[in-house]
Motif scaffolding. Structure first.
Motif, PDB file in Angstrom:
ATOM      1  N   GLU A  99       0.844  -1.186   0.000  1.00 11.82           N
ATOM      2  CA  GLU A  99       0.000   0.000   0.000  1.00 11.82           C
ATOM      3  C   GLU A  99       0.879   1.235   0.000  1.00 11.82           C
ATOM      4  OE1 GLU A  99      -3.634  -2.222   0.375  1.00 11.82           O
ATOM      5  OE2 GLU A  99      -3.281  -0.096  -0.071  1.00 11.82           O
ATOM      6  N   LYS A 100       0.354   2.308  -0.614  1.00  8.14           N
ATOM      7  CA  LYS A 100       1.050   3.583  -0.573  1.00  8.14           C
ATOM      8  C   LYS A 100       0.855   4.209   0.806  1.00  8.14           C
ATOM      9  CE  LYS A 100       2.360   4.201  -4.973  1.00  8.14           C
ATOM     10  NZ  LYS A 100       3.769   4.441  -5.383  1.00  8.14           N
ATOM     11  N   GLY A 101       1.864   4.931   1.256  1.00  7.53           N
ATOM     12  CA  GLY A 101       1.779   5.596   2.544  1.00  7.53           C
ATOM     13  C   GLY A 101       1.263   7.006   2.415  1.00  7.53           C
ATOM     14  N   ASP A 102       1.535   7.810   3.438  1.00  6.98           N
ATOM     15  CA  ASP A 102       1.011   9.171   3.492  1.00  6.98           C
ATOM     16  C   ASP A 102       1.780  10.122   2.582  1.00  6.98           C
ATOM     17  OD1 ASP A 102       0.830   8.537   6.988  1.00  6.98           O
ATOM     18  OD2 ASP A 102      -0.754   8.292   5.501  1.00  6.98           O
ATOM     19  N   LEU A 103       3.059   9.840   2.373  1.00  7.92           N
ATOM     20  CA  LEU A 103       3.887  10.709   1.551  1.00  7.92           C
ATOM     21  C   LEU A 103       4.054  10.069   0.176  1.00  7.92           C
ATOM     22  CD1 LEU A 103       5.732  13.271   1.494  1.00  7.92           C
ATOM     23  CD2 LEU A 103       7.639  11.741   2.046  1.00  7.92           C
ATOM     24  N   SER A 104       3.712  10.839  -0.841  1.00  8.21           N
ATOM     25  CA  SER A 104       3.831  10.326  -2.201  1.00  8.21           C
ATOM     26  C   SER A 104       5.299  10.038  -2.529  1.00  8.21           C
ATOM     27  CB  SER A 104       3.265  11.347  -3.183  1.00  8.21           C
ATOM     28  OG  SER A 104       3.467  10.917  -4.507  1.00  8.21           O
ATOM     29  N   SER A 105       5.545   8.910  -3.146  1.00  5.09           N
ATOM     30  CA  SER A 105       6.909   8.533  -3.484  1.00  5.09           C
ATOM     31  C   SER A 105       6.926   7.882  -4.860  1.00  5.09           C
ATOM     32  CB  SER A 105       7.456   7.558  -2.438  1.00  5.09           C
ATOM     33  OG  SER A 105       8.725   7.062  -2.812  1.00  5.09           O
ATOM     34  N   GLU A 106       7.996   8.130  -5.603  1.00  3.94           N
ATOM     35  CA  GLU A 106       8.149   7.511  -6.910  1.00  3.94           C
ATOM     36  C   GLU A 106       8.717   6.105  -6.806  1.00  3.94           C
ATOM     37  OE1 GLU A 106       8.857  11.749  -9.250  1.00  3.94           O
ATOM     38  OE2 GLU A 106      10.548  10.489  -8.677  1.00  3.94           O
ATOM     39  N   SER A 107       9.015   5.675  -5.617  1.00  2.00           N
ATOM     40  CA  SER A 107       9.544   4.334  -5.405  1.00  2.00           C
ATOM     41  C   SER A 107       8.425   3.305  -5.434  1.00  2.00           C
ATOM     42  CB  SER A 107      10.282   4.268  -4.063  1.00  2.00           C
ATOM     43  OG  SER A 107       9.395   4.605  -3.016  1.00  2.00           O
ATOM     44  N   THR A 108       8.818   2.052  -5.642  1.00  2.00           N
ATOM     45  CA  THR A 108       7.866   0.939  -5.581  1.00  2.00           C
ATOM     46  C   THR A 108       8.411  -0.114  -4.627  1.00  2.00           C
ATOM     47  OG1 THR A 108       8.921  -0.153  -7.460  1.00  2.00           O
ATOM     48  CG2 THR A 108       7.062   1.304  -7.943  1.00  2.00           C
ATOM     49  N   VAL A 109       7.532  -0.959  -4.138  1.00  5.36           N
ATOM     50  CA  VAL A 109       7.930  -2.021  -3.217  1.00  5.36           C
ATOM     51  C   VAL A 109       7.294  -3.325  -3.651  1.00  5.36           C
ATOM     52  CG1 VAL A 109       8.298  -0.545  -1.202  1.00  5.36           C
ATOM     53  CG2 VAL A 109       6.013  -1.453  -1.671  1.00  5.36           C
ATOM     54  N   SER A 110       7.811  -4.404  -3.112  1.00  4.56           N
ATOM     55  CA  SER A 110       7.224  -5.724  -3.342  1.00  4.56           C
ATOM     56  C   SER A 110       7.342  -6.527  -2.062  1.00  4.56           C
ATOM     57  CB  SER A 110       7.935  -6.433  -4.495  1.00  4.56           C
ATOM     58  OG  SER A 110       9.301  -6.658  -4.177  1.00  4.56           O
TER      59      SER A 110
END
Lengths: 113, 113
Positions: B56-67
């Protein structure tokens, strides 16, 4: 609503003195209020935590005071030592958002010997 | 000492490079988190995971991705690093069944030149 406001931004205390850091919140859904201690180059480490049904919790020289009606909580460090010099973050946890922590802005504490 | 590990500790990389920050925990925690922290500033949640295959995306927008393919592993990837990505990235984990606090890794300090 999601914010936790922390003050002061920095604090200088003499060795043996009392360090007091304050936090305030708005969201009444918060159910857990931890304090984290962070030394330079390290990740934050849990110091002490409190739940809103308790007004005070003490662990050694560290005490959290919690005022549910005012939506405020504070950290007191008794007999402050130079080794306590670190950045302190208050936080609040939101159960409905996956137990995410919302952090205050941090307080840089310096204890002078 | 919490069993959550981040590598590398420090990374200096050129603009446009793809990078992956590694985070592993050996505690069997179901929830994992990535926070971004600028020097002396508060922590901002950028990603979190409830468990395997959950992100899930957090509160701060980020161009990073996770898995999150494995419980113990929660890598963060930047496809094309930019100087604005320069920051400290902190990984954390918690156990929802035991309702534990979040344990943090030591962080990765990323500098994009």
């Amino acid at each position: 609503q999601q914010q936790v406001k922390q003050s002061p931004q920095s604090l200088i205390v003499q060795k043996g003195g009392i360090s007091i850091i304050n936090c305030a919140y708005e969201n009444t859904a918060f159910d857990y209020f931890p304090w984290y201690q962070q030394f330079p180059g390290k990740g934050p480490a849990l110091l002490i935590a409190i739940r809103p049904d308790v007004s005070e919790k003490k662990e050694g020289r560290f005490t959290i005071s919690f005022n549910k009606s005012a939506k405020q909580f504070s950290l007191h460090i008794m007999d402050s030592q130079p080794g306590d010099s670190a950045t302190y973050f208050c936080a609040a946890r939101v159960v409905e958002y996956g137990n995410k922590l919302v952090f205050g802005a941090g307080t840089i504490l310096r204890v002078k010997s | 000492e919490a069993d959550i590990y981040q590598t590398p500790r420090y990374l200096v990389i050129g603009t446009g490079k793809k990078i992956t920050l590694e985070c592993s925990q050996t505690m069997g925690h179901d929830k994992m988190y990535w926070y971004q922290q600028d020097p002396g500033m508060e922590l901002h949640l950028i990603h979190y995971s409830y468990g395997v295959n959950s992100t899930e995306k957090g509160d701060l927008s980020s161009e990073s991705t996770v898995s999150r393919i494995r419980t113990e592993h929660f890598p963060l990837t930047l496809e094309s690093a930019r100087p604005s990505h320069t920051s400290q990235y902190l990984c954390a984990s918690s156990d929802s069944s035991l309702n534990t606090e979040a344990f943090f890794g030591q962080g990765t300090r990323l500098t994009v030149v």
